[in-house]
Write an enzyme that holds these catalytic residues in place. Sequence first.
Site, PDB file in Angstrom:
ATOM      1  N   TYR A  56       0.830  -1.217   0.000  1.00 11.00           N
ATOM      2  CA  TYR A  56       0.000   0.000   0.000  1.00 11.00           C
ATOM      3  C   TYR A  56       0.861   1.263   0.000  1.00 11.00           C
ATOM      4  CZ  TYR A  56      -4.294  -2.584   0.130  1.00 11.00           C
ATOM      5  OH  TYR A  56      -5.339  -3.400  -0.236  1.00 11.00           O
ATOM      6  N   GLN A  90     -15.966   2.936  -5.910  1.00 11.79           N
ATOM      7  CA  GLN A  90     -15.307   1.731  -5.399  1.00 11.79           C
ATOM      8  C   GLN A  90     -13.801   1.959  -5.317  1.00 11.79           C
ATOM      9  OE1 GLN A  90     -17.190  -1.997  -7.397  1.00 11.79           O
ATOM     10  NE2 GLN A  90     -17.583  -0.307  -8.767  1.00 11.79           N
ATOM     11  N   ASN A  91     -13.362   3.120  -5.809  1.00 13.57           N
ATOM     12  CA  ASN A  91     -11.921   3.371  -5.895  1.00 13.57           C
ATOM     13  C   ASN A  91     -11.379   3.894  -4.575  1.00 13.57           C
ATOM     14  OD1 ASN A  91     -12.344   2.654  -8.496  1.00 13.57           O
ATOM     15  ND2 ASN A  91     -12.324   4.741  -9.304  1.00 13.57           N
ATOM     16  N   HIS A 108     -15.110   1.307  -0.744  1.00 19.46           N
ATOM     17  CA  HIS A 108     -14.013   0.387  -0.406  1.00 19.46           C
ATOM     18  C   HIS A 108     -12.869   1.080   0.328  1.00 19.46           C
ATOM     19  CE1 HIS A 108     -15.526  -2.453  -3.824  1.00 19.46           C
ATOM     20  NE2 HIS A 108     -16.262  -2.517  -2.740  1.00 19.46           N
ATOM     21  N   GLY A 174     -17.319   2.867 -15.596  1.00 19.86           N
ATOM     22  CA  GLY A 174     -16.062   2.127 -15.491  1.00 19.86           C
ATOM     23  C   GLY A 174     -16.030   1.059 -14.419  1.00 19.86           C
ATOM     24  N   THR A 175     -17.048   0.235 -14.395  1.00 12.98           N
ATOM     25  CA  THR A 175     -17.016  -0.890 -13.452  1.00 12.98           C
ATOM     26  C   THR A 175     -17.570  -2.129 -14.134  1.00 12.98           C
ATOM     27  OG1 THR A 175     -17.827  -1.797 -11.358  1.00 12.98           O
ATOM     28  CG2 THR A 175     -19.197  -0.105 -12.380  1.00 12.98           C
ATOM     29  N   SER A 176     -16.938  -3.275 -13.840  1.00 18.47           N
ATOM     30  CA  SER A 176     -17.402  -4.529 -14.448  1.00 18.47           C
ATOM     31  C   SER A 176     -18.620  -5.072 -13.706  1.00 18.47           C
ATOM     32  CB  SER A 176     -16.276  -5.552 -14.418  1.00 18.47           C
ATOM     33  OG  SER A 176     -15.915  -5.819 -13.076  1.00 18.47           O
TER      34      SER A 176
HETATM   35  N1  APR Z   1     -13.198   4.238 -19.212  1.00 19.56           N
HETATM   36  C1  APR Z   1     -14.233   3.586 -18.633  1.00 19.56           C
HETATM   37  N2  APR Z   1     -14.196   2.294 -18.283  1.00 19.56           N
HETATM   38  C2  APR Z   1     -13.060   1.628 -18.531  1.00 19.56           C
HETATM   39  C3  APR Z   1     -11.932   2.228 -19.110  1.00 19.56           C
HETATM   40  C4  APR Z   1     -12.032   3.597 -19.470  1.00 19.56           C
HETATM   41  N3  APR Z   1     -11.015   4.262 -20.043  1.00 19.56           N
HETATM   42  N4  APR Z   1     -10.965   1.289 -19.233  1.00 19.56           N
HETATM   43  C5  APR Z   1     -11.463   0.157 -18.712  1.00 19.56           C
HETATM   44  N5  APR Z   1     -12.732   0.347 -18.295  1.00 19.56           N
HETATM   45  C6  APR Z   1     -13.668  -0.584 -17.679  1.00 19.56           C
HETATM   46  C7  APR Z   1     -13.526  -2.040 -18.069  1.00 19.56           C
HETATM   47  O1  APR Z   1     -14.209  -2.300 -19.289  1.00 19.56           O
HETATM   48  C8  APR Z   1     -14.179  -2.742 -16.888  1.00 19.56           C
HETATM   49  O2  APR Z   1     -15.567  -2.940 -17.103  1.00 19.56           O
HETATM   50  O3  APR Z   1     -13.461  -0.554 -16.293  1.00 19.56           O
HETATM   51  C9  APR Z   1     -13.988  -1.758 -15.736  1.00 19.56           C
HETATM   52  C10 APR Z   1     -13.027  -2.216 -14.684  1.00 19.56           C
HETATM   53  O4  APR Z   1     -13.537  -3.342 -14.050  1.00 19.56           O
HETATM   54  P1  APR Z   1     -12.785  -3.994 -12.821  1.00 19.56           P
HETATM   55  O5  APR Z   1     -11.334  -4.040 -13.139  1.00 19.56           O
HETATM   56  O6  APR Z   1     -13.487  -5.256 -12.474  1.00 19.56           O
HETATM   57  O7  APR Z   1     -12.919  -2.890 -11.682  1.00 19.56           O
HETATM   58  P2  APR Z   1     -14.114  -2.556 -10.699  1.00 19.56           P
HETATM   59  O8  APR Z   1     -15.426  -2.901 -11.294  1.00 19.56           O
HETATM   60  O9  APR Z   1     -13.878  -1.164 -10.232  1.00 19.56           O
HETATM   61  O10 APR Z   1     -13.773  -3.552  -9.527  1.00 19.56           O
HETATM   62  C11 APR Z   1     -14.482  -3.456  -8.351  1.00 19.56           C
HETATM   63  O11 APR Z   1     -12.936  -4.996  -7.351  1.00 19.56           O
HETATM   64  O12 APR Z   1     -10.670  -4.828  -7.637  1.00 19.56           O
HETATM   65  C12 APR Z   1     -11.666  -4.890  -6.717  1.00 19.56           C
HETATM   66  O13 APR Z   1     -12.154  -3.787  -4.689  1.00 19.56           O
HETATM   67  C13 APR Z   1     -11.637  -3.598  -5.976  1.00 19.56           C
HETATM   68  O14 APR Z   1     -13.065  -1.688  -6.066  1.00 19.56           O
HETATM   69  C14 APR Z   1     -12.574  -2.770  -6.815  1.00 19.56           C
HETATM   70  C15 APR Z   1     -13.643  -3.775  -7.159  1.00 19.56           C
END
Ligand code: APR
Length: 235
Positions: A56, A90-91, A108, A174-176
């Site tokens: 960290y 979530q960031n 988070h 921007g989240t999966s």
């Molecule tokens: N703009 C928007 N979205 C984007 C970009 C971009 N330039 N580049 C990538 N992405 C998208 C991807 O398509 C994907 O859907 O960002 C998403 C990232 O997904 P994850 O990596 O799964 O991240 P997230 O959903 O934030 O994960 C949630 O999981 O890693 C743990 O606790 C951590 O808070 C995090 C949580």
Amino acid sequence: MAASPHLVVFTGSGISAESGIKTFRASDGLWENHPVEDVATPEAWQRDPQQVLDFYNQRRDQIRRAKPNAAHKALAALEQDGFSVSIITQNIDDLHERAGSRHVLHLHGEILKARSSIDERMRYPLPKGGIELGNVCDKGSQLRPDVVWFGESVPLFAEACDLVSQADFLLVVGTSLAVMPAASLLSYIDYDTPCALVDPEADMLSPPGVLAINTTAGEGVPALVNRWKQQGSLL
Ligand code: APR
């Protein structure tokens, strides 16, 4: 007098991708070459707290060097224009705040803060130079990063659900939508509240009823914000 419509924005690591912070999925389950279970679980903390603190401390430097991008800035500008904007992220970075957003809930946690390892409510400013073994809270227990690790409960989840249920528009960026319970937040919107997902993979990720906007945060968010500013409303 009617309150101004409330935009609730739910962001994931994709919104910080264009600031140079890798998304979780883009890292193949590795964070800076560390398997997640070695650095971001309560078990890792029990086993090797020094490794967790080192990890960290390094990530903190990377986040301090990163700068808010067009998406973070557009959301802050919308709020400065008089719109009511709440962000649930979530960031663990502080890019929304550095762009100027004032209402940010960190589901988070926050890497730039410290907390007691026995009481999540005991939060502390980060010691200068990062957290070291031997830095303790007022009850004498070791300080740890103020982040929610895999397998831990999400203390601000109920507050986030409340915010989502009050939204007049829910913008997801921007989240999966793969990590629970955060991803289930979407089910707390009112049945007639519009919801859109801005993500290059939105068409594959959007749950039913969510408008998929298949583009990056840096393009999609400013475009929406400009439209709302021109209209003077969210709808
Ligand atoms: N703009 C928007 N979205 C984007 C970009 C971009 N330039 N580049 C990538 N992405 C998208 C991807 O398509 C994907 O859907 O960002 C998403 C990232 O997904 P994850 O990596 O799964 O991240 P997230 O959903 O934030 O994960 C949630 O999981 O890693 C743990 O606790 C951590 O808070 C995090 C949580």
